[in-house]
Motif scaffolding. Structure first.
Motif, PDB file in Angstrom:
ATOM      1  N   ARG A  41      48.801  49.292  38.097  1.00  0.00           N
ATOM      2  CA  ARG A  41      47.925  49.765  39.174  1.00  0.00           C
ATOM      3  C   ARG A  41      46.465  49.426  38.881  1.00  0.00           C
ATOM      4  O   ARG A  41      45.721  49.000  39.778  1.00  0.00           O
ATOM      5  CB  ARG A  41      48.081  51.279  39.358  1.00  0.00           C
ATOM      6  CG  ARG A  41      47.280  51.827  40.535  1.00  0.00           C
ATOM      7  CD  ARG A  41      47.491  53.321  40.693  1.00  0.00           C
ATOM      8  NE  ARG A  41      48.878  53.609  40.995  1.00  0.00           N
ATOM      9  CZ  ARG A  41      49.392  54.830  40.943  1.00  0.00           C
ATOM     10  NH1 ARG A  41      48.645  55.851  40.563  1.00  0.00           N
ATOM     11  NH2 ARG A  41      50.662  55.037  41.236  1.00  0.00           N
ATOM     12  N   LEU A  42      46.048  49.578  37.646  1.00  0.00           N
ATOM     13  CA  LEU A  42      44.683  49.211  37.285  1.00  0.00           C
ATOM     14  C   LEU A  42      44.484  47.707  37.413  1.00  0.00           C
ATOM     15  O   LEU A  42      43.415  47.235  37.793  1.00  0.00           O
ATOM     16  CB  LEU A  42      44.387  49.670  35.860  1.00  0.00           C
ATOM     17  CG  LEU A  42      42.923  49.629  35.415  1.00  0.00           C
ATOM     18  CD1 LEU A  42      42.081  50.552  36.272  1.00  0.00           C
ATOM     19  CD2 LEU A  42      42.816  50.013  33.952  1.00  0.00           C
ATOM     20  N   GLY A  43      45.549  46.966  37.111  1.00  0.00           N
ATOM     21  CA  GLY A  43      45.478  45.518  37.245  1.00  0.00           C
ATOM     22  C   GLY A  43      45.248  45.073  38.678  1.00  0.00           C
ATOM     23  O   GLY A  43      44.601  44.042  38.927  1.00  0.00           O
ATOM     24  N   TYR A  44      45.780  45.832  39.664  1.00  0.00           N
ATOM     25  CA  TYR A  44      45.543  45.493  41.063  1.00  0.00           C
ATOM     26  C   TYR A  44      44.048  45.416  41.355  1.00  0.00           C
ATOM     27  O   TYR A  44      43.563  44.474  41.999  1.00  0.00           O
ATOM     28  CB  TYR A  44      46.172  46.540  41.990  1.00  0.00           C
ATOM     29  CG  TYR A  44      47.676  46.653  41.925  1.00  0.00           C
ATOM     30  CD1 TYR A  44      48.463  45.560  41.596  1.00  0.00           C
ATOM     31  CD2 TYR A  44      48.309  47.866  42.191  1.00  0.00           C
ATOM     32  CE1 TYR A  44      49.850  45.673  41.533  1.00  0.00           C
ATOM     33  CE2 TYR A  44      49.680  47.987  42.140  1.00  0.00           C
ATOM     34  CZ  TYR A  44      50.447  46.888  41.808  1.00  0.00           C
ATOM     35  OH  TYR A  44      51.808  47.010  41.751  1.00  0.00           O
ATOM     36  N   PHE A  45      43.321  46.436  40.896  1.00  0.00           N
ATOM     37  CA  PHE A  45      41.897  46.506  41.211  1.00  0.00           C
ATOM     38  C   PHE A  45      41.091  45.524  40.371  1.00  0.00           C
ATOM     39  O   PHE A  45      40.087  44.983  40.846  1.00  0.00           O
ATOM     40  CB  PHE A  45      41.394  47.937  41.025  1.00  0.00           C
ATOM     41  CG  PHE A  45      41.873  48.868  42.087  1.00  0.00           C
ATOM     42  CD1 PHE A  45      41.193  48.977  43.285  1.00  0.00           C
ATOM     43  CD2 PHE A  45      43.024  49.613  41.914  1.00  0.00           C
ATOM     44  CE1 PHE A  45      41.642  49.819  44.292  1.00  0.00           C
ATOM     45  CE2 PHE A  45      43.491  50.449  42.910  1.00  0.00           C
ATOM     46  CZ  PHE A  45      42.804  50.557  44.108  1.00  0.00           C
ATOM     47  N   ALA A  46      41.506  45.278  39.144  1.00  0.00           N
ATOM     48  CA  ALA A  46      40.814  44.278  38.327  1.00  0.00           C
ATOM     49  C   ALA A  46      40.937  42.903  38.969  1.00  0.00           C
ATOM     50  O   ALA A  46      39.959  42.142  39.057  1.00  0.00           O
ATOM     51  CB  ALA A  46      41.377  44.272  36.911  1.00  0.00           C
ATOM     52  N   THR A  47      42.131  42.579  39.438  1.00  0.00           N
ATOM     53  CA  THR A  47      42.335  41.293  40.110  1.00  0.00           C
ATOM     54  C   THR A  47      41.514  41.214  41.388  1.00  0.00           C
ATOM     55  O   THR A  47      40.896  40.179  41.686  1.00  0.00           O
ATOM     56  CB  THR A  47      43.824  41.098  40.440  1.00  0.00           C
ATOM     57  OG1 THR A  47      44.582  41.146  39.229  1.00  0.00           O
ATOM     58  CG2 THR A  47      44.058  39.779  41.134  1.00  0.00           C
ATOM     59  N   ALA A  48      41.503  42.303  42.140  1.00  0.00           N
ATOM     60  CA  ALA A  48      40.743  42.309  43.394  1.00  0.00           C
ATOM     61  C   ALA A  48      39.258  42.115  43.154  1.00  0.00           C
ATOM     62  O   ALA A  48      38.575  41.415  43.912  1.00  0.00           O
ATOM     63  CB  ALA A  48      40.987  43.622  44.143  1.00  0.00           C
ATOM     64  N   MET A  49      38.736  42.708  42.076  1.00  0.00           N
ATOM     65  CA  MET A  49      37.297  42.638  41.826  1.00  0.00           C
ATOM     66  C   MET A  49      36.856  41.250  41.373  1.00  0.00           C
ATOM     67  O   MET A  49      35.675  40.919  41.460  1.00  0.00           O
ATOM     68  CB  MET A  49      36.887  43.673  40.785  1.00  0.00           C
ATOM     69  CG  MET A  49      37.015  45.118  41.272  1.00  0.00           C
ATOM     70  SD  MET A  49      36.226  45.407  42.863  1.00  0.00           S
ATOM     71  CE  MET A  49      34.545  44.998  42.463  1.00  0.00           C
ATOM     72  N   THR A  50      37.787  40.427  40.903  1.00  0.00           N
ATOM     73  CA  THR A  50      37.402  39.057  40.555  1.00  0.00           C
ATOM     74  C   THR A  50      37.094  38.243  41.807  1.00  0.00           C
ATOM     75  O   THR A  50      36.369  37.243  41.736  1.00  0.00           O
ATOM     76  CB  THR A  50      38.527  38.362  39.765  1.00  0.00           C
ATOM     77  OG1 THR A  50      39.712  38.322  40.572  1.00  0.00           O
ATOM     78  CG2 THR A  50      38.815  39.112  38.483  1.00  0.00           C
ATOM     79  N   LYS A  51      37.621  38.675  42.958  1.00  0.00           N
ATOM     80  CA  LYS A  51      37.417  37.946  44.203  1.00  0.00           C
ATOM     81  C   LYS A  51      36.432  38.653  45.141  1.00  0.00           C
ATOM     82  O   LYS A  51      35.923  38.034  46.075  1.00  0.00           O
ATOM     83  CB  LYS A  51      38.757  37.764  44.921  1.00  0.00           C
ATOM     84  CG  LYS A  51      39.794  37.034  44.082  1.00  0.00           C
ATOM     85  CD  LYS A  51      41.134  36.962  44.801  1.00  0.00           C
ATOM     86  CE  LYS A  51      42.173  36.275  43.929  1.00  0.00           C
ATOM     87  NZ  LYS A  51      43.507  36.199  44.593  1.00  0.00           N
ATOM     88  N   ASN A  52      36.195  39.933  44.897  1.00  0.00           N
ATOM     89  CA  ASN A  52      35.333  40.706  45.799  1.00  0.00           C
ATOM     90  C   ASN A  52      33.862  40.482  45.478  1.00  0.00           C
ATOM     91  O   ASN A  52      33.475  40.440  44.312  1.00  0.00           O
ATOM     92  CB  ASN A  52      35.672  42.201  45.671  1.00  0.00           C
ATOM     93  CG  ASN A  52      34.873  43.065  46.621  1.00  0.00           C
ATOM     94  OD1 ASN A  52      33.725  43.397  46.359  1.00  0.00           O
ATOM     95  ND2 ASN A  52      35.488  43.418  47.729  1.00  0.00           N
ATOM     96  N   ARG A  53      33.035  40.361  46.532  1.00  0.00           N
ATOM     97  CA  ARG A  53      31.604  40.125  46.347  1.00  0.00           C
ATOM     98  C   ARG A  53      30.744  41.135  47.109  1.00  0.00           C
ATOM     99  O   ARG A  53      29.566  40.898  47.343  1.00  0.00           O
ATOM    100  CB  ARG A  53      31.249  38.703  46.805  1.00  0.00           C
ATOM    101  CG  ARG A  53      31.885  37.593  45.947  1.00  0.00           C
ATOM    102  CD  ARG A  53      31.356  37.650  44.526  1.00  0.00           C
ATOM    103  NE  ARG A  53      31.921  36.600  43.686  1.00  0.00           N
ATOM    104  CZ  ARG A  53      32.982  36.775  42.902  1.00  0.00           C
ATOM    105  NH1 ARG A  53      33.613  37.955  42.887  1.00  0.00           N
ATOM    106  NH2 ARG A  53      33.436  35.792  42.148  1.00  0.00           N
ATOM    107  N   THR A  54      31.326  42.270  47.512  1.00  0.00           N
ATOM    108  CA  THR A  54      30.560  43.275  48.254  1.00  0.00           C
ATOM    109  C   THR A  54      30.548  44.637  47.588  1.00  0.00           C
ATOM    110  O   THR A  54      29.577  45.382  47.727  1.00  0.00           O
ATOM    111  CB  THR A  54      31.129  43.442  49.679  1.00  0.00           C
ATOM    112  OG1 THR A  54      32.505  43.857  49.601  1.00  0.00           O
ATOM    113  CG2 THR A  54      31.028  42.150  50.468  1.00  0.00           C
ATOM    114  N   LEU A  55      31.609  45.006  46.846  1.00  0.00           N
ATOM    115  CA  LEU A  55      31.724  46.362  46.305  1.00  0.00           C
ATOM    116  C   LEU A  55      30.709  46.583  45.190  1.00  0.00           C
ATOM    117  O   LEU A  55      30.638  45.817  44.234  1.00  0.00           O
ATOM    118  CB  LEU A  55      33.135  46.601  45.780  1.00  0.00           C
ATOM    119  CG  LEU A  55      33.526  48.072  45.584  1.00  0.00           C
ATOM    120  CD1 LEU A  55      33.645  48.770  46.938  1.00  0.00           C
ATOM    121  CD2 LEU A  55      34.844  48.188  44.827  1.00  0.00           C
TER     122      LEU A  55
END
Length: 483
Positions: free
Chosen positions: A307-321
């Motif tokens: 579950r933590l990996g989901y957000f780590a992966t997402a944050m590598t692509k996210n540029r707004t949060l």
């Protein structure tokens, strides 16, 4: 404080409001109690709440009061447990119209209705205050914030609550907190906001039960998000929301928001993992979220592993949060490694450049942001978060590269420009520490990189010059002979 002292303070407040004192902009009307700012407390005294009528008339003519907080109990007191007529199932009854307190409240609201300067109304009342406030809510076109907090017995005057949300057409912020409103009632509220509050920007709805009994609440909230052009902040924490509720259609509109608090719900119950769905939302390039609060429910397992990996992966692509709040979740060493790589991937210069440079706050302890609770975060992650607060993200990337990729930086590609490129490289290294808020932390590492670059030039340029001299002649194209 003695009764007469409180009464004198009440008179002073009335005089300030009557004289339209520009420094008196907010008032708290409540029973006598300790408050942070006692100078704005108008105390409800005695059995008749003397002075409330006069206060309402003065506020009605005032043009400087912008915030008003009401703490009223408009129900009769129930018998104590020791009384013979005590009934644990008895419903509280409203004060009769001839009760001196009710008369004062009615006259207060009548005077208040003439006011058009109040911008924020906070209600923490027991009993029906909305029918009395209806004329004020209809007339005041400057009221932008309505807060309804812990109002007891709402089911007895629910229609008046809906009327209040319908009649106050200028609202930009609505907070309905700890009311235990269930699915059907929540649906009516969201429908009223969608149809009558076109300029709504912030909606706070924590500690209710919009997912209970019926899905009307989630459905109407979906329509509200779909149709709203200005709503950017939503708090639906602690509402019993399950993952399937997101799957029904709500999820696709959450990306329109800038701030979302969906913590304290049960998003991973059954087969659908709502947390994985939210993480996938962050990867969408159209997602506008800048703040995300995901405090885990007491019934949920902590953010570890997959579950933590989901957000780590997402944050590598996210540029707004900019803020990610994981609440009461304790993260282990493997989890911190994931986020460290997200903030600064040192495997290559290109990966460092493409790391996340926008996340500024990572919260892992309840209600304590990272900049106040640095001891809970590894020092390296603290440095990345502080560094990401810089506005120029190109400079952030440059500093990360200079800090942690100096062994991968080589000057050989620049030798074809000979020594003309050396000042450019040196200036690039010199600029790095100047952009950082705490230069001593980073200056030593960048100075080392700068010296390494100069050394490569000094060591490499004589070889290049010799090859040019003894190599092919620039004019004739012939090789020079070595002596």
């Amino acid at each position: 404080m003695a009764y007469f002292q409180r009464k004198q303070k009440n008179n002073n407040i009335i005089n300030q409001i009557r004289n339209n004192d520009p420094s008196f902009t907010q008032i708290l009307i409540s029973w006598p109690r300790p408050v942070p700012n006692d100078d704005i407390l108008f105390s409800l005294l005695g059995d008749d709440w003397e002075g409330l009528e006069e206060l309402g008339d003065c506020i009605g003519r005032n043009t400087n009061v912008t915030h008003i907080n009401l703490y009223f109990d408009l129900n009769e007191e129930l018998p104590d447990e020791d009384d013979d007529d005590y009934d644990e199932y008895a419903e509280p009854q409203a004060l009769p119209e001839n009760d001196p307190r009710m008369k004062q409240v009615v006259l207060f609201c009548r005077g208040l209705a003439a006011n058009t300067s109040i911008q924020s109304l906070y209600l923490n009342t027991v009993g029906n205050i909305f029918s009395l406030l209806n004329p004020f809510l209809k007339q005041n076109q400057n009221l932008t914030e309505l807060v309804i907090h812990d109002c007891k017995g709402y089911y007895q005057w629910y229609e008046d609550l809906i009327s209040a949300l319908r009649d106050s057409v200028s609202l930009k912020c609505v907070k309905i907190i700890n009311m235990e409103l269930q699915g059907e009632e929540s649906g009516d509220i969201f429908r009223a906001l969608r149809l009558h509050q076109p300029h709504l920007q912030r909606l706070y709805y924590p500690f209710n039960s919009l997912n209970r009994r019926m899905f009307t609440g989630v459905e109407e909230l979906t329509y509200l998000l779909r149709d709203s052009n200005e709503l950017h902040t939503l708090d639906i924490s602690h509402n019993g929301i399950v993952g399937e509720s997101l799957q029904e259609g709500l999820l696709q509109y959450l990306g329109k928001l800038r701030c979302l608090n969906i913590g304290g719900n049960m998003l991973s119950v059954n087969d659908f993992d709502g947390y994985q769905a939210i993480a996938a939302l962050l990867e969408d390039p159209t997602c506008n979220l800048e703040e995300l609060y995901l405090k885990a429910s007491a019934f949920m397992s902590p953010f570890q592993g997959e579950r933590l990996g989901y957000f780590a992966t997402a944050m590598t692509k996210n540029r707004t949060l900019r803020t990610l709040d994981l609440g009461d979740n304790s993260i282990n060493a493997a989890g911190w490694t994931l986020f460290s790589d997200v903030l600064c991937d040192t495997s290559s210069i290109n990966n460092t450049y493409n790391s996340n440079h926008t996340l500024m706050q990572l919260v892992t302890a309840d209600e304590v942001p990272s900049y106040q609770n640095r001891d809970t975060l590894p020092p390296q992650i603290q440095r990345w978060l502080v560094l990401n607060q810089m506005n120029d993200k190109k400079n952030v990337a440059s500093i990360k590269i200079l800090q942690h990729s100096r062994h991968n930086i080589t000057m050989h590609p620049f030798f074809e420009w000979e020594l003309k490129c050396l000042p450019i490289a040196v200036n690039w290294f010199d600029a790095g520490p100047g952009y950082f808020r705490n230069p001593p932390v980073i200056r030593k590492e960048i100075e080392t990189s700068k010296l390494q670059a100069i050394y490569e030039f000094v060591r490499g340029m004589p070889v290049e010059c010799a090859d040019g001299y003894f190599g092919r002649d620039k004019k004739g194209g012939k090789k020079r002979a070595r002596s």
